[in-house]
Scaffold this motif. Sequence first.
Motif, PDB file in Angstrom:
ATOM      1  N   ARG A 104       0.812  -1.219   0.000  1.00 51.04           N
ATOM      2  CA  ARG A 104       0.000   0.000   0.000  1.00 51.04           C
ATOM      3  C   ARG A 104       0.849   1.275   0.000  1.00 51.04           C
ATOM      4  NH1 ARG A 104      -2.112   0.386   4.694  1.00 51.04           N
ATOM      5  NH2 ARG A 104      -1.496  -1.558   5.722  1.00 51.04           N
ATOM      6  N   LEU A 105       2.166   1.134   0.020  1.00 47.33           N
ATOM      7  CA  LEU A 105       3.049   2.301   0.072  1.00 47.33           C
ATOM      8  C   LEU A 105       2.985   3.095  -1.234  1.00 47.33           C
ATOM      9  CD1 LEU A 105       6.393   1.219   1.772  1.00 47.33           C
ATOM     10  CD2 LEU A 105       4.658   2.768   2.652  1.00 47.33           C
ATOM     11  N   GLU A 106       2.935   4.399  -1.106  1.00 44.97           N
ATOM     12  CA  GLU A 106       3.039   5.300  -2.259  1.00 44.97           C
ATOM     13  C   GLU A 106       4.237   6.200  -2.015  1.00 44.97           C
ATOM     14  OE1 GLU A 106      -0.711   7.286  -2.544  1.00 44.97           O
ATOM     15  OE2 GLU A 106      -1.756   5.516  -3.328  1.00 44.97           O
ATOM     16  N   ALA A 107       5.417   5.742  -2.422  1.00 47.49           N
ATOM     17  CA  ALA A 107       6.659   6.483  -2.192  1.00 47.49           C
ATOM     18  C   ALA A 107       6.856   7.523  -3.284  1.00 47.49           C
ATOM     19  CB  ALA A 107       7.841   5.532  -2.142  1.00 47.49           C
ATOM     20  N   ASN A 108       7.544   8.586  -2.937  1.00 46.85           N
ATOM     21  CA  ASN A 108       7.864   9.656  -3.884  1.00 46.85           C
ATOM     22  C   ASN A 108       9.262   9.399  -4.442  1.00 46.85           C
ATOM     23  OD1 ASN A 108       8.328  11.993  -5.314  1.00 46.85           O
ATOM     24  ND2 ASN A 108       7.716  13.385  -3.663  1.00 46.85           N
ATOM     25  N   GLY A 109       9.324   9.003  -5.702  1.00 43.46           N
ATOM     26  CA  GLY A 109      10.613   8.697  -6.307  1.00 43.46           C
ATOM     27  C   GLY A 109      11.255   9.862  -7.027  1.00 43.46           C
ATOM     28  N   SER A 110      10.649  11.042  -6.940  1.00 46.00           N
ATOM     29  CA  SER A 110      11.151  12.184  -7.691  1.00 46.00           C
ATOM     30  C   SER A 110      12.448  12.721  -7.097  1.00 46.00           C
ATOM     31  CB  SER A 110      10.095  13.305  -7.697  1.00 46.00           C
ATOM     32  OG  SER A 110      10.635  14.499  -8.210  1.00 46.00           O
ATOM     33  N   ALA A 111      13.341  13.135  -7.977  1.00 43.54           N
ATOM     34  CA  ALA A 111      14.578  13.778  -7.533  1.00 43.54           C
ATOM     35  C   ALA A 111      14.311  15.151  -6.933  1.00 43.54           C
ATOM     36  CB  ALA A 111      15.553  13.897  -8.707  1.00 43.54           C
ATOM     37  N   GLU A 112      13.123  15.702  -7.198  1.00 45.39           N
ATOM     38  CA  GLU A 112      12.770  17.020  -6.668  1.00 45.39           C
ATOM     39  C   GLU A 112      12.087  16.940  -5.303  1.00 45.39           C
ATOM     40  OE1 GLU A 112      13.771  19.671  -8.339  1.00 45.39           O
ATOM     41  OE2 GLU A 112      14.618  18.238  -9.770  1.00 45.39           O
TER      42      GLU A 112
ATOM     43  N   PRO B 180      -0.295   3.073  10.297  1.00 40.86           N
ATOM     44  CA  PRO B 180      -0.352   2.580   8.916  1.00 40.86           C
ATOM     45  C   PRO B 180      -0.449   1.062   8.809  1.00 40.86           C
ATOM     46  CG  PRO B 180       1.834   3.457   9.422  1.00 40.86           C
ATOM     47  CD  PRO B 180       0.937   3.846  10.549  1.00 40.86           C
ATOM     48  N   LEU B 181       0.137   0.301   9.752  1.00 40.73           N
ATOM     49  CA  LEU B 181       0.027  -1.148   9.686  1.00 40.73           C
ATOM     50  C   LEU B 181      -1.400  -1.617   9.913  1.00 40.73           C
ATOM     51  CD1 LEU B 181       3.251  -2.355  11.562  1.00 40.73           C
ATOM     52  CD2 LEU B 181       2.676  -2.816   9.184  1.00 40.73           C
ATOM     53  N   ALA B 182      -2.110  -0.952  10.821  1.00 41.90           N
ATOM     54  CA  ALA B 182      -3.474  -1.363  11.136  1.00 41.90           C
ATOM     55  C   ALA B 182      -4.484  -0.884  10.103  1.00 41.90           C
ATOM     56  CB  ALA B 182      -3.865  -0.836  12.520  1.00 41.90           C
ATOM     57  N   SER B 183      -4.089   0.017   9.236  1.00 43.59           N
ATOM     58  CA  SER B 183      -5.001   0.574   8.240  1.00 43.59           C
ATOM     59  C   SER B 183      -5.099  -0.349   7.035  1.00 43.59           C
ATOM     60  CB  SER B 183      -4.500   1.953   7.802  1.00 43.59           C
ATOM     61  OG  SER B 183      -5.284   2.476   6.759  1.00 43.59           O
ATOM     62  N   THR B 184      -6.098  -0.079   6.210  1.00 43.09           N
ATOM     63  CA  THR B 184      -6.196  -0.750   4.905  1.00 43.09           C
ATOM     64  C   THR B 184      -6.090   0.249   3.764  1.00 43.09           C
ATOM     65  OG1 THR B 184      -8.618  -0.577   4.958  1.00 43.09           O
ATOM     66  CG2 THR B 184      -7.630  -2.593   5.849  1.00 43.09           C
ATOM     67  N   GLU B 185      -5.851   1.517   4.096  1.00 37.98           N
ATOM     68  CA  GLU B 185      -5.786   2.563   3.090  1.00 37.98           C
ATOM     69  C   GLU B 185      -4.375   2.655   2.492  1.00 37.98           C
ATOM     70  OE1 GLU B 185      -8.409   4.427   2.172  1.00 37.98           O
ATOM     71  OE2 GLU B 185      -9.690   3.320   3.567  1.00 37.98           O
ATOM     72  N   ALA B 186      -4.282   3.325   1.332  1.00 43.96           N
ATOM     73  CA  ALA B 186      -2.977   3.638   0.759  1.00 43.96           C
ATOM     74  C   ALA B 186      -2.192   4.515   1.730  1.00 43.96           C
ATOM     75  CB  ALA B 186      -3.144   4.342  -0.579  1.00 43.96           C
ATOM     76  N   HIS B 187      -0.906   4.298   1.791  1.00 44.39           N
ATOM     77  CA  HIS B 187      -0.048   5.027   2.734  1.00 44.39           C
ATOM     78  C   HIS B 187       0.980   5.826   1.940  1.00 44.39           C
ATOM     79  CE1 HIS B 187       2.199   6.053   6.288  1.00 44.39           C
ATOM     80  NE2 HIS B 187       3.267   5.383   5.891  1.00 44.39           N
ATOM     81  N   ALA B 188       0.786   7.136   1.875  1.00 45.72           N
ATOM     82  CA  ALA B 188       1.665   8.007   1.101  1.00 45.72           C
ATOM     83  C   ALA B 188       2.866   8.427   1.935  1.00 45.72           C
ATOM     84  CB  ALA B 188       0.906   9.239   0.623  1.00 45.72           C
ATOM     85  N   VAL B 189       4.042   8.371   1.332  1.00 46.83           N
ATOM     86  CA  VAL B 189       5.277   8.895   1.930  1.00 46.83           C
ATOM     87  C   VAL B 189       5.804   9.927   0.936  1.00 46.83           C
ATOM     88  CG1 VAL B 189       7.560   8.357   2.836  1.00 46.83           C
ATOM     89  CG2 VAL B 189       5.704   6.676   3.050  1.00 46.83           C
ATOM     90  N   PRO B 190       5.463  11.211   1.118  1.00 46.25           N
ATOM     91  CA  PRO B 190       5.748  12.207   0.085  1.00 46.25           C
ATOM     92  C   PRO B 190       7.185  12.693   0.049  1.00 46.25           C
ATOM     93  CG  PRO B 190       4.636  13.233   1.938  1.00 46.25           C
ATOM     94  CD  PRO B 190       4.676  11.761   2.241  1.00 46.25           C
ATOM     95  N   HIS B 191       8.010  12.281   1.009  1.00 45.61           N
ATOM     96  CA  HIS B 191       9.396  12.763   1.065  1.00 45.61           C
ATOM     97  C   HIS B 191      10.342  11.574   0.977  1.00 45.61           C
ATOM     98  CE1 HIS B 191       8.073  11.636   5.068  1.00 45.61           C
ATOM     99  NE2 HIS B 191       9.323  11.564   5.476  1.00 45.61           N
ATOM    100  N   ARG B 192      11.641  11.880   0.918  1.00 44.14           N
ATOM    101  CA  ARG B 192      12.649  10.844   0.820  1.00 44.14           C
ATOM    102  C   ARG B 192      13.659  10.979   1.963  1.00 44.14           C
ATOM    103  NH1 ARG B 192      12.326   7.699  -3.210  1.00 44.14           N
ATOM    104  NH2 ARG B 192      14.494   7.000  -3.038  1.00 44.14           N
TER     105      ARG B 192
END
Length: 814
Positions: free
Chosen positions: A244-252, A310-322
């Motif tokens: 469910r992770l939505e990682a930000n892969g952008s160099a910006e 986030p582990l107990a959730s069923t929703e998408a989990h956004a991580v907008p930073h690196r």
Amino acid sequence: MVQRPPAPARERRTHGQRLLQQLQQLHRAEADFKRRREALNLPAAVGLTVAVELRPKGFLDYKAMDWKRDGIEVLNVTSHDDFDLIVVHIPDGRLGAFEKRIREYISEDTKYGKPKHAALVNVIESFRQAAFDELWTDPINPPPAQVEQWFQLWLRVKAGDPAATQRSFAQVAERLGIIVETGYVPFPGRIVVAARTTRAALEQAIELLDVMAEIRSVQPTAEFFLSDLNPVDQVQWVRDLTGRLEANGSAEAAYVTLLDTGVAQAHPLIQSSLDAADLHALVPTWNGADADGHGTQMAGIVLHGNLTHPLASTEAHAVPHRLESVNIYPPQGQHPYHLYGWVTQQAVGVVEGVALDRRRTFAMMSTCTEASTGLPSEWSATIDRLAAGGRGTLEPDNDEPRQRRLFVLSGGNIPWPKWDGYPHINHVESIESPGQAWNALTVGAYTDLTFIDHAKWPGLQGIAPMGALSPCSTTTMLWQRSWPFKPDVVAEGGNGSLDQGQPLVGPESLRLLTTHRDMARALLSETGDTSAAAAEVSRLCAHLSTRYPDYWPETLRALVVHGARYTPAMSAQLPLNRARDDKEALLRQFGYGAVNGYNTLNSDTWRPTLVLQESLTPYRLDRSDIKLNQLNMHTLPWPSDALAALGEALVEMRITLSYFIDPNPSQRGWQSKFRYQSHGLRFAVKGATETAEIFGQRINKIEREDAEAADGLHRQPMNDPDTEGWLFGSQLRARGSIQSDVWRGTAAQLAAKSHLAVFPVGGWWKDWRDACQSTNAVRYALIVSLEVNQELEVDLYTPIQAAIATPIETTIPR
């Protein structure tokens, strides 16, 4: 300013009649509800629970529907993609309060020619009887209908008697087949009970159990994931979250740069946000991987926060930073204390040598084991210099741009064997170096984690109450008054317990859940203390930098402080007749309060927030003397006519000023030319009864008072005539390079507070002429928010947005 959606356009008669028809349906439901209760021989009902859908999202303050005169109470508020849902309890016979306002909306106009109550009625999309989904306020999805589990039921307190409310509810629930656990947790206007049942059973019982305000799940704690799950089970939970992770892969993307023991980059919850190329070590021959475990624990919090959610959730989990990491610890041994400033500087150089222009928040949890007295150290002064982008020399800037940086530091911890002395021990254990750095965000710890499973741990008692200082957190109660207030803010740091008077770390339900270094043993670990609190604040800074990429480090720091709030447990330390010492003690324990991500990241229609990034040149060379040069006078864009019309209605104005100083850490007595700070800035707001001339005179006098205070002189100040309205006041808030205060008063008074000045006071740039720094310009971030009760039906957002003005620069002769 954050933009808001436009108000919906409504044809008043069509819209009003549709809402009246829905209210008629609720009248019929109310009558049916009464008959069902009578048939089951239940106590008479006292009202109806109604869900009100509001569109657009964020347009109406929920307090606009808390009508005490009519007995109508807001039970809960949930936000959806494009609408808000407010659930209210309406006493018997009080649906007419809505009907009256809607009929007036249809047929009557205000003196401005608009439909009466338009601010309220135009955003009401519908009324309906509340069911399970409307009372479910957890961020995770509701459980399946037939699965029996424990729920948290949040109940309205009836007749001001929490115990009687619990007894009455348990008796009725038992007749409906719902098991209510003995005991309850009281809050203002609410009690929380635990009930074991199914969702289907609750759905049938909601109308009959008419005191329910919210339904939540009993969330798993770190103890569930660490004690109740074996390593194989942990893998399944982590695998689900990874999907469910939505990682930000952008160099910006915005980055958090973790200066710690390295990171286990291959961890499945870390690797998508940390490239192997961003895993560094202070010395190239060292390993960037984590041989200790602490760095990986911090990485988990920096990326995800407390993993129980986030582990107990069923929703998408956004991580907008690196994330990027520098291992600052050698394979064996420790750096001598006096080298830690150099270590920090070298670590910064390692990542900036690879990618100079990344938007970074530097996070460092290492501290010196000896408490600081507030005096600058080599380590703290180096961080101040790095934050300000200074060169460490006396060469003037000459318009060359500085590389400014944001540092988040932990305040240091009290060893757990001393926790039995809580809270007195926290008052005598001081924040550790480099936490005294002026330009950094220094983070202490508070806790909301108080649950202990007494079936498993019958002899344990929690140490800190909910919302109070964490047992681990150091303070600055013993520092001299001349030094800044630290910590700046507090964040969740976990709790501890007592076993027959002996302190313990944990159980795990009192700790935060994070990532484990040694994946062959386990994927998850527990953590806490001010290290975890600093990691959480670093995460918030990265979220800010992601949403607002043009904001300076000074601005990000200001917004974190501006959004912080005191919990009820913190505020309870202030007596009714609060003195200066009481307020100072609050600041020296909690800074400006517990961080609040929503307040920091958002501006609401009832809480518009202005963000200004400005500069000025504080000093000028006048022959052989250096004098104060320039202030910025900001015209506050308040709609004065609308505020004046509100008269005695109460409003709140919050102001935060943030700037970075160049340090002068040599210990020669921090007065005159040997002041630690290069320059000082202050803010002042024109009093409601002041003329512009008197306001200018007051600003002129503040600098003289500042100089006299530095020399140990104290004279009668020329105060703000509205001084009683400020929480801290001009003298108390004028410490350090971050200053925040709240003014409360009437709307009519605020309408007359038309100007805010940011002006310079003394510093070593001014006092030390031979340093040749008088031509340097300085930056500052200024945050101003205004909060008005939405029930007043006045639109302040639009005219404020239209009236934002640039500052007027004024030279003050000396």
